[in-house]
Design a protein around this motif. Sequence first.
Motif, mmCIF file in Angstrom:
data_model
loop_
_atom_site.group_PDB
_atom_site.id
_atom_site.type_symbol
_atom_site.label_atom_id
_atom_site.label_comp_id
_atom_site.label_asym_id
_atom_site.label_seq_id
_atom_site.Cartn_x
_atom_site.Cartn_y
_atom_site.Cartn_z
ATOM 1 N N ILE A 145 0.753 -0.872 -0.177
ATOM 2 C CA ILE A 145 -0.109 -0.361 -0.173
ATOM 3 C C ILE A 145 0.820 0.708 0.027
ATOM 4 O O ILE A 145 1.294 1.785 1.144
ATOM 5 C CB ILE A 145 -1.275 -0.063 1.168
ATOM 6 C CG1 ILE A 145 -1.720 -1.013 1.035
ATOM 7 C CG2 ILE A 145 -1.504 0.765 0.663
ATOM 8 C CD1 ILE A 145 -2.227 -1.050 2.659
ATOM 9 N N ASP A 146 1.048 2.141 -1.207
ATOM 10 C CA ASP A 146 1.273 3.368 -1.562
ATOM 11 C C ASP A 146 3.517 2.840 -1.068
ATOM 12 O O ASP A 146 3.920 3.661 -0.237
ATOM 13 C CB ASP A 146 1.240 3.908 -0.530
ATOM 14 C CG ASP A 146 0.084 4.450 -0.273
ATOM 15 O OD1 ASP A 146 -1.244 4.666 -1.499
ATOM 16 O OD2 ASP A 146 -1.169 5.235 0.284
ATOM 17 N N GLY A 147 3.810 1.880 -1.518
ATOM 18 C CA GLY A 147 4.488 1.228 -1.360
ATOM 19 C C GLY A 147 5.071 0.768 -0.064
ATOM 20 O O GLY A 147 6.527 0.602 0.308
ATOM 21 N N TRP A 148 4.812 0.678 0.773
ATOM 22 C CA TRP A 148 4.348 0.340 2.508
ATOM 23 C C TRP A 148 3.929 -1.654 2.601
ATOM 24 O O TRP A 148 2.914 -1.828 1.779
ATOM 25 C CB TRP A 148 3.571 0.977 3.349
ATOM 26 C CG TRP A 148 3.939 0.028 4.782
ATOM 27 C CD1 TRP A 148 4.513 0.075 5.551
ATOM 28 C CD2 TRP A 148 2.806 -0.642 5.651
ATOM 29 N NE1 TRP A 148 4.391 -1.099 6.541
ATOM 30 C CE2 TRP A 148 2.874 -0.684 6.642
ATOM 31 C CE3 TRP A 148 1.366 -0.448 5.158
ATOM 32 C CZ2 TRP A 148 2.245 -1.697 7.657
ATOM 33 C CZ3 TRP A 148 0.185 -0.985 6.091
ATOM 34 C CH2 TRP A 148 1.080 -1.885 7.358
ATOM 35 N N SER A 149 5.127 -2.147 2.050
ATOM 36 C CA SER A 149 4.722 -3.759 2.718
ATOM 37 C C SER A 149 5.311 -4.540 3.767
ATOM 38 O O SER A 149 5.308 -4.806 4.190
ATOM 39 C CB SER A 149 5.897 -4.770 1.488
ATOM 40 O OG SER A 149 5.333 -4.227 0.299
ATOM 41 N N PRO A 150 3.941 -4.349 4.582
ATOM 42 C CA PRO A 150 3.625 -5.093 6.094
ATOM 43 C C PRO A 150 4.043 -6.801 5.820
ATOM 44 O O PRO A 150 3.856 -7.481 4.481
ATOM 45 C CB PRO A 150 2.511 -4.848 6.610
ATOM 46 C CG PRO A 150 1.399 -4.962 5.261
ATOM 47 C CD PRO A 150 2.249 -4.208 4.291
ATOM 48 N N ARG A 151 4.440 -7.219 6.741
ATOM 49 C CA ARG A 151 4.645 -8.075 6.574
ATOM 50 C C ARG A 151 3.841 -8.871 8.296
ATOM 51 O O ARG A 151 4.360 -8.774 9.088
ATOM 52 C CB ARG A 151 6.439 -8.865 6.557
ATOM 53 C CG ARG A 151 7.079 -8.250 7.524
ATOM 54 C CD ARG A 151 8.959 -7.991 7.605
ATOM 55 N NE ARG A 151 9.241 -8.215 8.789
ATOM 56 C CZ ARG A 151 11.263 -8.169 8.983
ATOM 57 N NH1 ARG A 151 11.535 -8.898 7.948
ATOM 58 N NH2 ARG A 151 11.398 -7.537 9.652
ATOM 59 N N ASN A 152 3.930 -10.307 7.887
ATOM 60 C CA ASN A 152 3.535 -11.270 9.510
ATOM 61 C C ASN A 152 4.610 -11.677 10.624
ATOM 62 O O ASN A 152 5.555 -11.421 10.172
ATOM 63 C CB ASN A 152 3.065 -11.903 9.440
ATOM 64 C CG ASN A 152 1.531 -11.968 8.845
ATOM 65 O OD1 ASN A 152 0.702 -10.915 8.799
ATOM 66 N ND2 ASN A 152 0.757 -13.065 8.008
#
Length: 701
Positions: free
Chosen positions: A384-391
Amino acid sequence: MASNASSPIRRTFATLLKIGLYGFIAALIALVVAVTVAMNSLPSYQELVRRDDLGQMIRVRAADGSVIVSLGPSFGQWLRYEEIPPIMRNAMVAVEDRRFRMHPGVDALGIARAVTVRVERGRWVQGGSTITQQLARNIFLTNSRTFGRKIREGILALALERRFSKNQILELYLNRVYFGGGAYGIDAASRRFFGHSAKTLDLSEAAIIAGLVKAPSNYSPTADAEAAKGRARVVIDLMRRNGSITAVEAAAAEPAAVKLIPSPRQNSVRYFTDWALPQLDTMIDETVEPIDVWTTLDPRMQRLADTAINAATPRGAQGALVALDRDGAVRAMVGGRDYVTSLYNRATQATRQPGSAFKLFVYLAALEAGHKPDETIVDEPVTIDGWSPRNSNRTFSGPVTIREAFARSINTISAKLGQEVGFRTVADMAQRFGITTKVNTQPSMVLGTSDVRLLDMTRAFAAVARRGVAVVPYGITKVTTADGTMLYSHEDDESRVLVAPWVAAQMTDLLQTAVLTGTGRAAHIGRPVAGKTGTTSSNRDGWFIGFSSGLTTGVWMGRDNATPIPGLQGGRAPAQAFNNFMTQAVANRPAENFEVQVTLPDWQVEPDAEAWYGSPDGMMVDPDGNPLPARNPGAPPFEDPVASAPGRDGGPRDGARDGGVRDPADEPERLDEEWLDRAINRNREPVPERRPRPPADRTEL
């Protein structure tokens, strides 16, 4: 010649003598005028007895009525001169003003003696102030060491001596002078240090009290008991030399054997009172009369909270806890491990990142938008808008229910939901539920990157427990004067609804699952519990907030400088502290099952025969929603219009074929989601088949 030479000297001397005499007479006249003016402006004796000028006394009471803190000046009973033990009067005169009965308010010999010592030693060692001068200073002046203040003090002392008798002056002095420990007057001091009225003071006790006036902060038993008793021996020796007591009485006195009441420890209760008492300014206008402040604090819960935080908080870290009853009453508040070493209240003042505990607002927004706990969402990579969350387990689980995603605190699902409902919507939800700090709207906000306060977060969870009704934390139930006159009374407000009851119920469902099967398992206490963990990056903060049996408790742990703490996670120490506290805090309350199933509005209910073909009042409609004619009372039971409609081959749907054997194609259509899709021409994306996944690491970020 000598006679002529001495003549100018004599004339000069005579002139100076006349000037001095005239100056003395003028000064004397000015003094008389000043004393007369001061005497006429003095308050009456009854006005001086009131002691209003000493400040307001505040007694803070717990929910059970016990006094937990006394603030401001402490006043005992006003004792008339005849009620004051002679030994107490003599002790005070001996140590403070042995010529009290002889001087007119100012002791010229005492002043001369003080000046002589000043010249000999180069500094002021002793003052020349009489008891009357001290009384004038205590009532009308400040303690500034200036010549002008000393002149005013002397004038007022002379005026007091002209206006009141020696006995009245001594009575005023003994009932108003400060003795340390917040005690004003000998009765307050006696009760504060010895636990009984000043009417029963013995020689040793009177000597201890009399010795405090010189330096209350140094000799007060609350500051240094040994210094106070040592000073008392000096007072007894002075009394012997002045003839107030005999040598035998002096030898029999044992100040060292006097039992003193220990000073109450400044424990975690002060975190609560420091938060609650400033609110008095908005509640009452009374600032003079002594008042009783009745609070919500439960002494037992406060002790449990103190113990839980100190037992579970990691070494080198701080911990905080706040417990709210269902209406917002603060039952316990701990702002740190030790109030004496740190007055900073981490429950109300500290702003820290909440981590996954903030997901409460993400899922509230999603549920309000129409999502359901059993709904399936795919756990997969998202940007999202260059942000990639990880678990936290660095893997993706594929299709999971919203309930499971919340329980396992899956970050990608939170990101998806936040993007769908809008990050501004999530921020608005947080502020709607009482978050008073600024909430950013960057995509990562769904993982709790905005600073919040523990009290605000606990308040938000309490509102969910209250089925969506706003909870405002409060600590004061009522304020009364000393005679019981009501000045303020708290009123609960249940009118502000934050979310619909079914949204709160579904959120409670998710929170309960997080404790039963998710990251908050350590918080389970053997009865229904709902809650959420929170852990920030590098283990800087650990949170657990949850509720059970009408009590909502929030726990935070971390370092004040926000440095990492190895092993700190919301599901460990904070959840354990919650467990230790809540297990005993709600032990006397009945266990309450959560209302996770509530009646939904019509637009939320799955379609059924009644919703599509009938109404609760018995009116019948056709498949297009048009009313059907009313049946005759003797008519056969109403037939389902779908079941009696023509079949695919034109025959009746409920008729039998081939000798009564039913064809599956002739079965009535089920009123399910598939039927509804066809009825409204809705196309659904096929749900991916669920794939097996490796065991999940339940540690959250």
